[in-house]
Write an enzyme that holds these catalytic residues in place. Structure first.
Site, PDB file in Angstrom:
ATOM      1  N   ARG A  14      44.724  41.140  41.595  1.00 49.54           N
ATOM      2  CA  ARG A  14      45.780  40.358  40.922  1.00 49.54           C
ATOM      3  C   ARG A  14      47.068  40.360  41.739  1.00 49.54           C
ATOM      4  NH1 ARG A  14      46.119  42.938  35.222  1.00 49.54           N
ATOM      5  NH2 ARG A  14      47.855  41.446  35.028  1.00 49.54           N
ATOM      6  N   TYR A  34      35.146  40.264  43.388  1.00 47.05           N
ATOM      7  CA  TYR A  34      35.915  39.722  42.264  1.00 47.05           C
ATOM      8  C   TYR A  34      36.119  38.228  42.494  1.00 47.05           C
ATOM      9  CZ  TYR A  34      37.352  44.296  40.438  1.00 47.05           C
ATOM     10  OH  TYR A  34      37.383  45.550  39.874  1.00 47.05           O
ATOM     11  N   ASP A  69      41.310  45.940  34.142  1.00 51.08           N
ATOM     12  CA  ASP A  69      42.531  45.907  33.329  1.00 51.08           C
ATOM     13  C   ASP A  69      42.303  45.183  32.013  1.00 51.08           C
ATOM     14  OD1 ASP A  69      43.919  46.994  35.464  1.00 51.08           O
ATOM     15  OD2 ASP A  69      44.552  45.036  36.224  1.00 51.08           O
ATOM     16  N   ARG A  87      37.344  50.695  36.761  1.00 48.14           N
ATOM     17  CA  ARG A  87      38.017  50.160  35.581  1.00 48.14           C
ATOM     18  C   ARG A  87      38.326  48.694  35.782  1.00 48.14           C
ATOM     19  NH1 ARG A  87      42.729  54.799  35.592  1.00 48.14           N
ATOM     20  NH2 ARG A  87      41.293  56.556  35.777  1.00 48.14           N
TER      21      ARG A  87
END
Lengths: 257, 257
Positions: free
Chosen positions: B199, B111, B53, B51
């Site tokens: 994050r 990422y 966000d 997933r």
């Protein structure tokens, strides 16, 4: 009243262009005027170096206004950015001399047009580039736009609108280049630009390239002085106003605040 | 039924993340499923590598689905892009072996977190970067995140959600670098990531840097295995899923269509 010069940047995506409109459409000018009016507690108006169309961005637009209160007594840049939406920001502010005029004093502007050139669309670039599937050839595009350099009547590339005294402008530089992976740019510098002139030039150049036409055809279109002869208008999201230049003596009389 | 692997890209700005939700919020998964359902004329579901966000972007997310019709009989990439909104695009499609699974087969992900590091906000970067006013120091940030390299229990950096068998993950690379003018990037590669882990790492690293704390504090936070000990969660718009890697033998069994 003290004249103030501002360097601003905006994301044109959600605006109906620079110029304030009577019908309540959201424009960058109105947005900046509302912010200034809040800060100075009175109705403020601003003058820009020129208009930008709906959807067109600015990395560096220049505006001036007259300050009803001493602008050195406040942190003007910070104060403006705190009330502006994040689609508009003020990068710098200067005290400007009385004879400075954001539009009339400007001697040169540079626009940059960005194209995502790939068979596959890119969601992360779509807001700030135009998408062209078929490969572009930088050298051929440079040949095609070469006839635009110098002083010419650019009437063929003017979308009808305001009646102007003259449609003669001088293009000092116009260059296609690779700007990144699958990214092509067209950067053009001139003494001034007619309505949608850059988008009409880009759209026409790409049309000529895609139809195996060359610089001779561009020369013919320029000589025709007729918008009907020129080709497509490129999409607005690829275009950004990159810089506005003023005479050195005026720059020297501005002091950053 | 034939398994198909897709490489997709999306602008997460206007989506409530990847995963389809019961309450009708717009998600990337649902958007892709609607497009596939139109093309195959039957209700389709897809499985992603993981997933993302709400607000997080993907340059390269990988999904798989089972095709009810021979996908080689259509121009699948083109067909999908023609029905998808321009915020989602399909970059490539492959016939995948039966044992390929977008999530379970993934061995590594990267990422990238982008920060616009300048006193002045930038309207043209705001959708795809986080804005940090005060100057960041790349070397110090690299020191701060160094303890994260290798195999650790990253429970301190997991936002509570799904209960997992283990919160141990292996970080293979984590590097801060200058990525352009006023642009800082943090790129992190690992075998897998917990909910909001990147994050939480970025937000914590910046907090430590801004409060003159160092790698020792990061080591302490990691050892605590407690989300309450770690610091801020960085904003979603700066984050993008950059790549998902699969074992070479599975890649070799995929053939592009």
């Amino acid at each position: 009243m003290q004249k103030v010069k501002l360097l601003i940047s905006y994301d044109g995506t959600d605006y109906e262009g620079w110029q304030r409109q009577a019908d309540g459409k959201v424009t960058v000018q109105e947005t900046l005027e509302v912010a200034l009016s809040r800060i100075f507690n009175t109705r403020m108006t601003v003058t820009a170096s020129g208009r930008t169309d709906g959807g067109v961005h600015a990395e560096a637009q220049v505006v001036h206004f007259k300050a009803p209160k001493d602008p050195t007594k406040m942190k003007l840049v910070r104060a403006l950015n705190s009330v502006l939406p994040d689609s508009v920001s003020v990068k710098k502010a200067w005290l400007a001399p009385e004879d400075f005029h954001a539009q009339k004093s400007a001697v040169q502007k540079t626009y940059r047009y960005l194209i995502h050139n790939s068979p596959i669309p890119d969601p992360l670039r779509r807001r700030y580039t135009a998408w062209i599937k078929k490969p572009l050839n930088i050298d051929k595009l440079n040949e095609i736009t070469e006839p635009l350099l110098g002083e010419h009547d650019f009437k063929s590339f003017q979308t009808s609108g305001t009646v102007l005294k003259t449609t003669v402008r001088t293009i000092k530089a116009a260059k296609w280049a690779v700007a990144g992976e699958n990214l092509v740019e067209f950067r053009i510098t001139g003494t001034g630009f007619l309505k949608q002139m850059v988008r009409n030039i880009v759209g026409t150049a790409i049309y000529l390239y895609q139809n195996d036409l060359d610089a001779l055809e561009m020369t013919r279109i320029l000589a025709a002085k007729d918008r009907q002869i020129a080709k497509n208008t490129a999409r607005p999201e690829g275009l950004r106003l990159e810089s506005v230049e003023y005479p050195a003596d005026l720059d020297n009389k501005c002091s950053e605040i």
